[in-house]
Write an enzyme that holds these catalytic residues in place. Structure first.
Site, PDB file in Angstrom:
ATOM      1  N   LYS A  22       0.855  -1.210   0.000  1.00  0.00           N
ATOM      2  CA  LYS A  22       0.000   0.000   0.000  1.00  0.00           C
ATOM      3  C   LYS A  22       0.879   1.244   0.000  1.00  0.00           C
ATOM      4  O   LYS A  22       0.655   2.167  -0.785  1.00  0.00           O
ATOM      5  CB  LYS A  22      -0.875   0.016   1.249  1.00  0.00           C
ATOM      6  N   ASN A  23       1.890   1.270   0.839  1.00  0.00           N
ATOM      7  CA  ASN A  23       2.674   2.496   1.025  1.00  0.00           C
ATOM      8  C   ASN A  23       3.689   2.743  -0.084  1.00  0.00           C
ATOM      9  O   ASN A  23       4.317   3.795  -0.121  1.00  0.00           O
ATOM     10  CB  ASN A  23       3.349   2.497   2.406  1.00  0.00           C
ATOM     11  N   ARG A  92      -4.627  11.025   4.146  1.00  0.00           N
ATOM     12  CA  ARG A  92      -3.555  12.030   4.199  1.00  0.00           C
ATOM     13  C   ARG A  92      -2.663  11.910   2.973  1.00  0.00           C
ATOM     14  O   ARG A  92      -2.190  12.907   2.445  1.00  0.00           O
ATOM     15  CB  ARG A  92      -2.736  11.810   5.466  1.00  0.00           C
ATOM     16  N   CYS A 116      -4.863  12.955  12.657  1.00  0.00           N
ATOM     17  CA  CYS A 116      -5.634  11.715  12.589  1.00  0.00           C
ATOM     18  C   CYS A 116      -5.451  11.043  13.942  1.00  0.00           C
ATOM     19  O   CYS A 116      -4.809  11.561  14.828  1.00  0.00           O
ATOM     20  CB  CYS A 116      -5.156  10.832  11.446  1.00  0.00           C
ATOM     21  N   ARG A 121       0.270  14.823  12.435  1.00  0.00           N
ATOM     22  CA  ARG A 121       0.632  14.623  11.030  1.00  0.00           C
ATOM     23  C   ARG A 121       0.870  15.953  10.287  1.00  0.00           C
ATOM     24  O   ARG A 121       0.205  16.276   9.328  1.00  0.00           O
ATOM     25  CB  ARG A 121      -0.437  13.812  10.296  1.00  0.00           C
ATOM     26  N   PRO A 122       1.776  16.794  10.748  1.00  0.00           N
ATOM     27  CA  PRO A 122       2.020  18.086  10.079  1.00  0.00           C
ATOM     28  C   PRO A 122       2.644  17.890   8.695  1.00  0.00           C
ATOM     29  O   PRO A 122       3.026  16.777   8.320  1.00  0.00           O
ATOM     30  CB  PRO A 122       3.006  18.770  11.012  1.00  0.00           C
ATOM     31  N   MET A 123       2.758  19.001   7.959  1.00  0.00           N
ATOM     32  CA  MET A 123       3.377  18.954   6.619  1.00  0.00           C
ATOM     33  C   MET A 123       4.516  19.956   6.491  1.00  0.00           C
ATOM     34  O   MET A 123       4.930  20.308   5.374  1.00  0.00           O
ATOM     35  CB  MET A 123       2.314  19.250   5.553  1.00  0.00           C
ATOM     36  N   ASP A 124       5.046  20.406   7.601  1.00  0.00           N
ATOM     37  CA  ASP A 124       6.080  21.454   7.541  1.00  0.00           C
ATOM     38  C   ASP A 124       7.299  21.041   6.709  1.00  0.00           C
ATOM     39  O   ASP A 124       7.877  21.870   5.994  1.00  0.00           O
ATOM     40  CB  ASP A 124       6.506  21.847   8.956  1.00  0.00           C
ATOM     41  N   ASP A 304       4.667   0.948  11.894  1.00  0.00           N
ATOM     42  CA  ASP A 304       3.447   0.309  11.375  1.00  0.00           C
ATOM     43  C   ASP A 304       3.292  -1.127  11.846  1.00  0.00           C
ATOM     44  O   ASP A 304       2.259  -1.751  11.611  1.00  0.00           O
ATOM     45  CB  ASP A 304       3.428   0.334   9.835  1.00  0.00           C
ATOM     46  N   ARG A 396      -8.271  -0.654   4.593  1.00  0.00           N
ATOM     47  CA  ARG A 396      -7.393   0.368   3.995  1.00  0.00           C
ATOM     48  C   ARG A 396      -6.036  -0.242   3.635  1.00  0.00           C
ATOM     49  O   ARG A 396      -5.347   0.235   2.755  1.00  0.00           O
ATOM     50  CB  ARG A 396      -7.171   1.531   4.970  1.00  0.00           C
TER      51      ARG A 396
HETATM   52  C1  EPZ Z   1       4.098   7.138   5.968  1.00  0.00           C
HETATM   53  O1  EPZ Z   1       3.279   8.179   6.476  1.00  0.00           O
HETATM   54  C2  EPZ Z   1       3.211   5.895   5.928  1.00  0.00           C
HETATM   55  N1  EPZ Z   1       2.080   6.132   5.040  1.00  0.00           N
HETATM   56  C3  EPZ Z   1       2.716   5.576   7.340  1.00  0.00           C
HETATM   57  O2  EPZ Z   1       1.967   4.362   7.256  1.00  0.00           O
HETATM   58  C4  EPZ Z   1       3.930   5.347   8.239  1.00  0.00           C
HETATM   59  O3  EPZ Z   1       3.492   5.094   9.554  1.00  0.00           O
HETATM   60  C5  EPZ Z   1       4.830   6.587   8.203  1.00  0.00           C
HETATM   61  O4  EPZ Z   1       5.207   6.881   6.841  1.00  0.00           O
HETATM   62  C6  EPZ Z   1       6.102   6.391   9.014  1.00  0.00           C
HETATM   63  O5  EPZ Z   1       6.808   5.290   8.524  1.00  0.00           O
HETATM   64  C7  EPZ Z   1       2.276   6.060   3.702  1.00  0.00           C
HETATM   65  O6  EPZ Z   1       3.374   5.809   3.226  1.00  0.00           O
HETATM   66  C8  EPZ Z   1       1.070   6.298   2.835  1.00  0.00           C
HETATM   67  P1  EPZ Z   1       6.075  10.619   7.910  1.00  0.00           P
HETATM   68  P2  EPZ Z   1       3.823   9.716   6.426  1.00  0.00           P
HETATM   69  O7  EPZ Z   1       5.924  11.877   7.143  1.00  0.00           O
HETATM   70  O8  EPZ Z   1       4.619   9.919   5.200  1.00  0.00           O
HETATM   71  C9  EPZ Z   1       6.537  13.798  11.309  1.00  0.00           C
HETATM   72  C10 EPZ Z   1       0.163   2.913   7.668  1.00  0.00           C
HETATM   73  O9  EPZ Z   1      -0.298   2.411   8.695  1.00  0.00           O
HETATM   74  N2  EPZ Z   1       6.428  14.784  10.215  1.00  0.00           N
HETATM   75  O10 EPZ Z   1       7.273   9.761   7.665  1.00  0.00           O
HETATM   76  O11 EPZ Z   1       2.670  10.594   6.692  1.00  0.00           O
HETATM   77  C11 EPZ Z   1       5.210  13.099  11.568  1.00  0.00           C
HETATM   78  O12 EPZ Z   1       4.419  13.847  12.464  1.00  0.00           O
HETATM   79  C12 EPZ Z   1       0.571   4.375   7.645  1.00  0.00           C
HETATM   80  O13 EPZ Z   1       0.346   2.287   6.580  1.00  0.00           O
HETATM   81  C13 EPZ Z   1       6.700  16.124  10.485  1.00  0.00           C
HETATM   82  O14 EPZ Z   1       7.005  16.494  11.617  1.00  0.00           O
HETATM   83  O15 EPZ Z   1       4.786   9.711   7.692  1.00  0.00           O
HETATM   84  C14 EPZ Z   1       5.635  11.801  12.182  1.00  0.00           C
HETATM   85  O16 EPZ Z   1       5.897  12.012  13.547  1.00  0.00           O
HETATM   86  C15 EPZ Z   1       0.314   5.058   8.981  1.00  0.00           C
HETATM   87  N3  EPZ Z   1       6.600  17.023   9.476  1.00  0.00           N
HETATM   88  C16 EPZ Z   1       6.972  11.507  11.486  1.00  0.00           C
HETATM   89  O17 EPZ Z   1       7.404  12.744  10.911  1.00  0.00           O
HETATM   90  C17 EPZ Z   1       6.269  16.661   8.197  1.00  0.00           C
HETATM   91  O18 EPZ Z   1       6.207  17.529   7.304  1.00  0.00           O
HETATM   92  C18 EPZ Z   1       6.883  10.475  10.382  1.00  0.00           C
HETATM   93  O19 EPZ Z   1       5.934  10.955   9.459  1.00  0.00           O
HETATM   94  C19 EPZ Z   1       6.000  15.300   7.941  1.00  0.00           C
HETATM   95  C20 EPZ Z   1       6.097  14.379   8.965  1.00  0.00           C
END
Ligand code: EPZ
Length: 416
Positions: A22-23, A92, A116, A121-124, A304, A396
């Site tokens: 999926k990811n 997201r 969520c 889940r920020p996007m900074d 995960d 999902r």
């Molecule tokens: C991906 O989410 C996966 N989803 C998630 O899987 C997975 O848990 C996560 O990576 C971590 O491995 C997909 O690939 C579709 P991140 P993503 O950005 O990209 C912080 C599942 O169950 N962060 O790596 O959204 C954030 O808050 C899902 O399959 C910032 O601070 O995760 C978190 O603490 C759940 N600023 C950490 O980084 C940002 O701009 C990891 O988030 C982005 C993220």
């Protein structure tokens, strides 16, 4: 919401085939927006999240055909630049269209993703990287408006190795003049899969899987044929199902090197794990050893798999500590596991799990995808039958779950 009636005390035995990741599928689908031609993707799992991304691509003007085996996407003509509030709330990863749209059209508009269940889940990191490429970012009325005339390559350093931010910037940089370097990039196998597809489309990109990724922008990108990697988290979930049900499962269609921490921890709990080229056999051997689990970015132990391992630890002989360092609220499954007799206390980012002899059947509910998977495993192992609610969360990320488990002896049925 749908629910499962799951009989307890099941011993699973036989062979389960893992579906596509999926990811990895979600960024690959987003990347088709970059191609001036039709892309055909194989082994994409038919999950609700995938269907959701397909709807997002269609809303942007892409033509999508699905013959059941192959997903064909033609994004030569794009008619939109934005994703709806509802789309973003549901998934997201809809935010992964940012990079491709900016590379193709120089414009994109997405709602700021709400938090969520597992965290804010920020996007900074996404926005910081895009700004470095020269993109003008405005956040107004809960929307991100991104515009740029011509992106220029940059040196970008991620404060956290964000998977989504790495993927968005890999795709955005495809449209930037010159070289872009991504430092402290996420190293997950799904990142490598995206690099391989972008390369097949004609892109010049190297370094995925390491902390530094180098992109040479503005190469012409065409459609391509690509097969997604297997889902390492689905495979890991099946491995734990074998241990928790005192069973013996052969899990096919896996890439073992993507699963090192999962294999190591499954061995550490005392199971017999046999790793072959593209399959893993897991046999329960007796008492489950307690252990410490700490989630980290790849190649560390994957967040995960944290809920599923916690479910396993509820049956260990002794006390385990599960520490979640990636998301600030990924212990929603604790209360539900407690309802099944688990003895768990949460202290900050750690859960202390005191193993019990057996779990009890109960009415429990999934609160997110992986919490749902954890409860699914616990219900298979419990003494009595359980009802697991809100199983839409599980759909999902797990394709054909009931068929796969009924085929290895699982006694479960869907109830409305
Ligand atoms: C991906 O989410 C996966 N989803 C998630 O899987 C997975 O848990 C996560 O990576 C971590 O491995 C997909 O690939 C579709 P991140 P993503 O950005 O990209 C912080 C599942 O169950 N962060 O790596 O959204 C954030 O808050 C899902 O399959 C910032 O601070 O995760 C978190 O603490 C759940 N600023 C950490 O980084 C940002 O701009 C990891 O988030 C982005 C993220």
């Amino acid at each position: 919401m749908n629910r499962y009636l799951i009989n307890g005390k099941q011993r699973l035995e036989g062979q389960i085939t893992t579906s596509g990741s999926k990811n990895a599928s979600l960024p690959l689908l987003a990347a088709t927006l970059l191609g001036m031609g039709e892309s055909t993707l194989k082994k994409i799992p038919r999950l609700s999240d995938v269907e959701h991304m397909v709807q997002v691509l269609k809303s942007l003007g892409a033509k999508v055909e699905d013959d059941g085996e192959t997903l064909s996407i033609d994004a030569r003509v794009l008619t939109g630049i934005s994703v709806s509030e509802e789309c973003m709330r549901q998934m997201r990863a809809s935010n992964l269209i940012l990079g491709p749209l900016l590379a193709r059209l120089g414009e994109a508009r997405i709602p700021l993703p709400g938090g969520c269940r597992i965290g804010s889940r920020p996007m900074d990191q996404h926005l910081k990287g895009l700004a470095a490429l020269g993109v003008d970012i405005q956040e107004t009325h809960g929307y991100i408006e991104a515009k740029v005339k011509r992106m220029r390559g940059a040196d970008i350093y991620f404060d956290v190795p964000s998977v989504g931010a790495t993927e968005n910037l890999m795709m955005a940089a495809m449209g930037a003049d010159g070289t872009t370097l991504l430092h402290n990039a996420a190293r997950e196998p799904e990142i490598i899969d995206l690099q391989n597809m972008l390369t097949a489309m004609g892109g010049k990109i190297i370094g995925a899987g390491t902390a530094t990724i180098r992109i040479e922008g503005r190469q012409p990108l065409w459609g391509t044929e690509y097969t997604v990697i297997p889902d390492r988290i689905e495979a890991g979930t099946h491995m734990l199902a074998a241990v928790m049900t005192q069973g013996d499962l052969e899990i096919d269609n896996v890439i073992p090197e993507h699963m090192s921490p999962i294999i190591a921890k499954t061995k550490q709990c005392g199971a017999e794990v046999t790793v072959n080229n593209s399959s893993i056999r897991v046999k329960h051997t007796g008492a489950i050893n307690p252990m410490e689990i700490k989630t980290l970015s790849y190649p560390g132990f994957p967040t995960d798999m944290q809920p599923q391992f916690m479910a396993l630890m509820t049956l260990a002989q002794g006390t385990s500590v599960v520490t979640e360092t990636i998301f600030e609220n990924r212990f929603q499954h604790v209360d539900e596991l407690r309802r099944m007799g688990a003895k768990i206390s949460v202290e900050g980012r750690s859960a202390i799990v005191h193993g019990v002899e057996r779990l009890e059947g109960a009415f429990v509910e999934a609160t997110d995808l992986r919490a749902g998977a954890a409860l699914f495993l616990a219900a298979l192992a419990a003494e009595e039958a359980s009802v697991l609610q809100n199983i839409e969360y599980i759909f999902r990320g797990y394709e054909k779950l009931e068929e796969k488990y009924q085929a290895v002896g699982g006694k479960l049925q869907r109830m409305v």
